[in-house]
Design a protein around this motif. Structure first.
Motif, PDB file in Angstrom:
ATOM      1  N   ILE A   1      22.676 -34.637 140.847  1.00  0.00           N
ATOM      2  CA  ILE A   1      22.883 -33.580 141.850  1.00  0.00           C
ATOM      3  C   ILE A   1      23.959 -32.592 141.399  1.00  0.00           C
ATOM      4  CG2 ILE A   1      23.617 -33.105 144.212  1.00  0.00           C
ATOM      5  CD1 ILE A   1      22.230 -35.715 145.026  1.00  0.00           C
ATOM      6  N   PRO A   2      25.161 -33.055 141.024  1.00  0.00           N
ATOM      7  CA  PRO A   2      26.134 -32.064 140.534  1.00  0.00           C
ATOM      8  C   PRO A   2      25.669 -31.354 139.276  1.00  0.00           C
ATOM      9  CG  PRO A   2      26.958 -34.314 140.245  1.00  0.00           C
ATOM     10  CD  PRO A   2      25.758 -34.393 141.120  1.00  0.00           C
TER      11      PRO A   2
ATOM     12  N   LEU B   1      23.305 -28.655 140.459  1.00  0.00           N
ATOM     13  CA  LEU B   1      24.043 -27.519 141.012  1.00  0.00           C
ATOM     14  C   LEU B   1      24.645 -26.667 139.895  1.00  0.00           C
ATOM     15  CD1 LEU B   1      25.783 -29.375 143.968  1.00  0.00           C
ATOM     16  CD2 LEU B   1      24.144 -27.506 144.199  1.00  0.00           C
ATOM     17  N   ALA B   2      25.180 -27.338 138.883  1.00  0.00           N
ATOM     18  CA  ALA B   2      25.777 -26.600 137.765  1.00  0.00           C
ATOM     19  C   ALA B   2      24.711 -25.869 136.956  1.00  0.00           C
ATOM     20  CB  ALA B   2      26.555 -27.557 136.865  1.00  0.00           C
TER      21      ALA B   2
ATOM     22  N   GLN C   1      23.584 -22.677 138.654  1.00  0.00           N
ATOM     23  CA  GLN C   1      24.701 -21.925 139.210  1.00  0.00           C
ATOM     24  C   GLN C   1      24.444 -20.422 139.236  1.00  0.00           C
ATOM     25  OE1 GLN C   1      28.261 -21.777 136.565  1.00  0.00           O
ATOM     26  NE2 GLN C   1      27.098 -23.127 135.240  1.00  0.00           N
TER      27      GLN C   1
ATOM     28  N   ILE D   1      22.374 -19.826 142.313  1.00  0.00           N
ATOM     29  CA  ILE D   1      23.121 -20.155 143.525  1.00  0.00           C
ATOM     30  C   ILE D   1      24.128 -19.063 143.855  1.00  0.00           C
ATOM     31  CG2 ILE D   1      24.852 -21.735 144.469  1.00  0.00           C
ATOM     32  CD1 ILE D   1      23.340 -24.008 143.059  1.00  0.00           C
TER      33      ILE D   1
ATOM     34  N   ALA E   1      21.614 -23.021 149.024  1.00  0.00           N
ATOM     35  CA  ALA E   1      22.194 -23.317 147.712  1.00  0.00           C
ATOM     36  C   ALA E   1      22.084 -24.803 147.385  1.00  0.00           C
ATOM     37  CB  ALA E   1      23.657 -22.875 147.673  1.00  0.00           C
ATOM     38  N   MET E   2      22.338 -25.653 148.365  1.00  0.00           N
ATOM     39  CA  MET E   2      22.216 -27.090 148.136  1.00  0.00           C
ATOM     40  C   MET E   2      20.772 -27.476 147.841  1.00  0.00           C
ATOM     41  SD  MET E   2      25.233 -28.213 148.179  1.00  0.00           S
ATOM     42  CE  MET E   2      24.810 -29.947 148.043  1.00  0.00           C
TER      43      MET E   2
ATOM     44  N   GLY F   1      20.119 -26.734 144.207  1.00  0.00           N
ATOM     45  CA  GLY F   1      20.733 -27.735 143.335  1.00  0.00           C
ATOM     46  C   GLY F   1      20.019 -29.068 143.386  1.00  0.00           C
ATOM     47  N   PHE F   2      19.666 -29.531 144.594  1.00  0.00           N
ATOM     48  CA  PHE F   2      18.946 -30.799 144.747  1.00  0.00           C
ATOM     49  C   PHE F   2      17.591 -30.733 144.048  1.00  0.00           C
ATOM     50  CE2 PHE F   2      22.216 -32.196 147.354  1.00  0.00           C
ATOM     51  CZ  PHE F   2      21.957 -33.429 147.945  1.00  0.00           C
TER      52      PHE F   2
ATOM     53  N   ARG G   1      16.689 -28.760 141.557  1.00  0.00           N
ATOM     54  CA  ARG G   1      16.874 -28.714 140.110  1.00  0.00           C
ATOM     55  C   ARG G   1      17.168 -30.100 139.551  1.00  0.00           C
ATOM     56  NH1 ARG G   1      15.118 -27.629 135.513  1.00  0.00           N
ATOM     57  NH2 ARG G   1      16.667 -27.386 133.866  1.00  0.00           N
TER      58      ARG G   1
ATOM     59  N   GLY H   1      14.238 -23.245 145.287  1.00  0.00           N
ATOM     60  CA  GLY H   1      14.194 -24.671 145.015  1.00  0.00           C
ATOM     61  C   GLY H   1      12.825 -25.115 144.535  1.00  0.00           C
TER      62      GLY H   1
END
Length: 458
Positions: free
Chosen positions: A68-69, A72-73, A76, A79, A315-316, A319-320, A322, A373
């Motif tokens: 998950i992080p 998000l990265a 980015q 996002i 945005a979350m 990231g999720f 991805r 997403g």
């Protein structure tokens, strides 16, 4: 919907999809294709070169926590672009320019039902097609209802104008930064490329939606008993009785927005701008609006922050989503899945395969209503699959765009749709009765357009 079934939160669905992706990496063998570099310097898979990779190590279950992080990265740029767009649009909403425009249009055509329906619908479609606007339209529900009620129409007509307008705009978008631009980036296509076909189909599809809403409106006007709102408590939705005045200042704001759209089109088509340049363009728009309207700095900052916060959930989701692709990539099974899906599709030909892509994207929008997403989940699969099936990546992006955009008008996991229905006090099952016939016609049109795209090598 029955009480026994409750649609989970989209983040929950995405997390379970990440778990499923992890399990898939344990069950499927890793594989890879040979690739080649095309004239534009992009890597394309070579059909018929799929091979298994026997020595691929199994993923550690803890990868689910780091995915998950990492997702998000990895996303980015998208996002932060989404955040900036949300903040700038919030500053514009603070001026009241959009509401004033809608009020002026509705007032001017208040005695002409056809124009009253078409003009706002076209405005919503253009906003969605260019700026990716959607959630901003929720604030206009009460305004539309007030005019429709005054014309002896029902609230379903008002919501039809809004949802069908923005849904057509998303499905037939020319340069929507949240869908078209993102999907083309994932598919390694030039940003904004292929715009001629999207512009060509925009008006016919908009007219199809307009005809559906207008026919319903005329039926209700002639016979109020035919309204789908009969028997529904209608006290839930507030009705706006006034709208902002169209001042010279608000008119200048609208002209600035129009100039920004023109610059955006020129930038992506001529100068190959992408997210960094487009972000700068929108920031310039926001700063010019603040200076021109003499908006206090604190007010502008608060509006910008509010707009950013409203898109935190989006945005979350990006990231999720991805993270799912990252897990599949880490496990080496992404191309195994592509190969597995391409085998049955390749046996039915490119025409049926592209229809299969449309259906797949339409179903995926139920689980991932975020356009960006969904692009990150599906386009890594669809782009190389298109290479194998002899379908252009541009056509694969078009199939994604249709499946994601048009089904926004019907999937109950779309927060914008459910928000609009909630404000208007319209039960979801009544909305289904209104929108299903139009959805069937639109999907048939989409199938025809995709077949045309395959035949001409779009």
């Amino acid at each position: 919907m029955s009480r026994g079934f409750r649609v989970p939160n989209t983040l929950v669905l995405l997390f379970f999809m990440q778990l499923a992706a992890l399990v898939i990496t344990w069950l499927l063998p890793a594989g890879e294709f040979d690739t080649r570099t095309n004239e534009a310097g992009r890597q394309l898979v070579i059909p018929g070169t799929f091979e298994l990779v026997p020595d691929q190590p199994a993923l550690n279950p803890l990868v689910i926590l780091t995915a998950i992080p990492r997702g998000l990265a990895d996303a980015q740029d998208v996002i932060f672009f989404v955040f900036l767009i949300g903040g700038v649009l919030a500053i514009i909403r603070q001026t009241g320019a959009i509401e004033a425009l809608m009020g002026r249009v509705l007032q001017r055509f208040s005695t002409r039902t056809g124009w009253l329906i078409f003009c706002p619908m076209a405005a919503f479609a253009l906003g969605a097609s260019t700026f990716g606007m959607a959630v901003e339209f929720i604030t206009l529900v009460g305004l539309l209802i007030s005019f429709c009620v005054a014309l002896k129409l029902d609230r379903m007509t008002a919501v039809g104008v809004l949802v069908v307008g923005y849904g057509i705009g998303y499905g037939a978008a020319a340069i929507n930064p949240f869908t078209v631009m993102v999907a083309q980036g994932v598919a390694e296509l030039p940003p904004g490329s292929g715009i001629w076909l999207r512009l060509l189909i925009f008006v016919p599809l908009l007219l199809l939606g307009f005809h559906h809403v207008l026919r319903y409106a005329r039926r209700v006007h002639a016979d109020p008993a035919s309204s789908l709102m009969i028997g529904v408590e209608q006290s839930a939705a507030p009705v706006e009785e006034a709208y902002p005045e169209m001042t010279r200042q608000r008119l200048l704001v609208l002209l600035l927005m129009l100039a920004t759209v023109v610059m955006l089109v020129v930038g992506v088509m001529v100068y190959r701008w992408y997210l960094t340049e487009l972000s700068a363009l929108f920031l310039a728009l926001g700063l010019l609006v603040v200076v021109m309207t003499r908006m206090p700095a604190d007010t502008a900052a608060q509006s910008f922050a509010k707009g950013v916060s409203e898109l935190a959930y989006t945005a979350m989701l990006i990231g999720f989503a991805r993270a799912i692709a990252l897990i599949l990539e880490d496990g080496g099974v992404l191309y195994t899945i592509v190969h597995g899906l391409s085998v049955p599709l390749s046996s039915v030909g490119a025409e049926l395969s592209v229809i299969g892509m449309l259906l797949m994207q339409s179903v995926m929008n139920f689980f991932i209503p975020s356009g960006s997403g969904q692009a990150y989940v599906t386009m890594p699969l669809m782009a190389p699959m298109a290479d194998i099936l002899g379908i252009s990546r541009q056509t694969a992006v078009l199939a994604y765009q249709f499946g994601d955009g048009f089904t926004n008008m019907i999937v109950p996991t779309n927060p914008v749709l459910m928000g609009i229905l909630g404000v208007a006090g319209i039960p979801y099952e009544r909305w289904l009765q209104f929108i299903l016939p139009l959805m069937l016609k639109i999907m048939l049109c989409c199938a025809g357009i995709l077949l045309f795209a395959v035949w001409i090598g779009y």
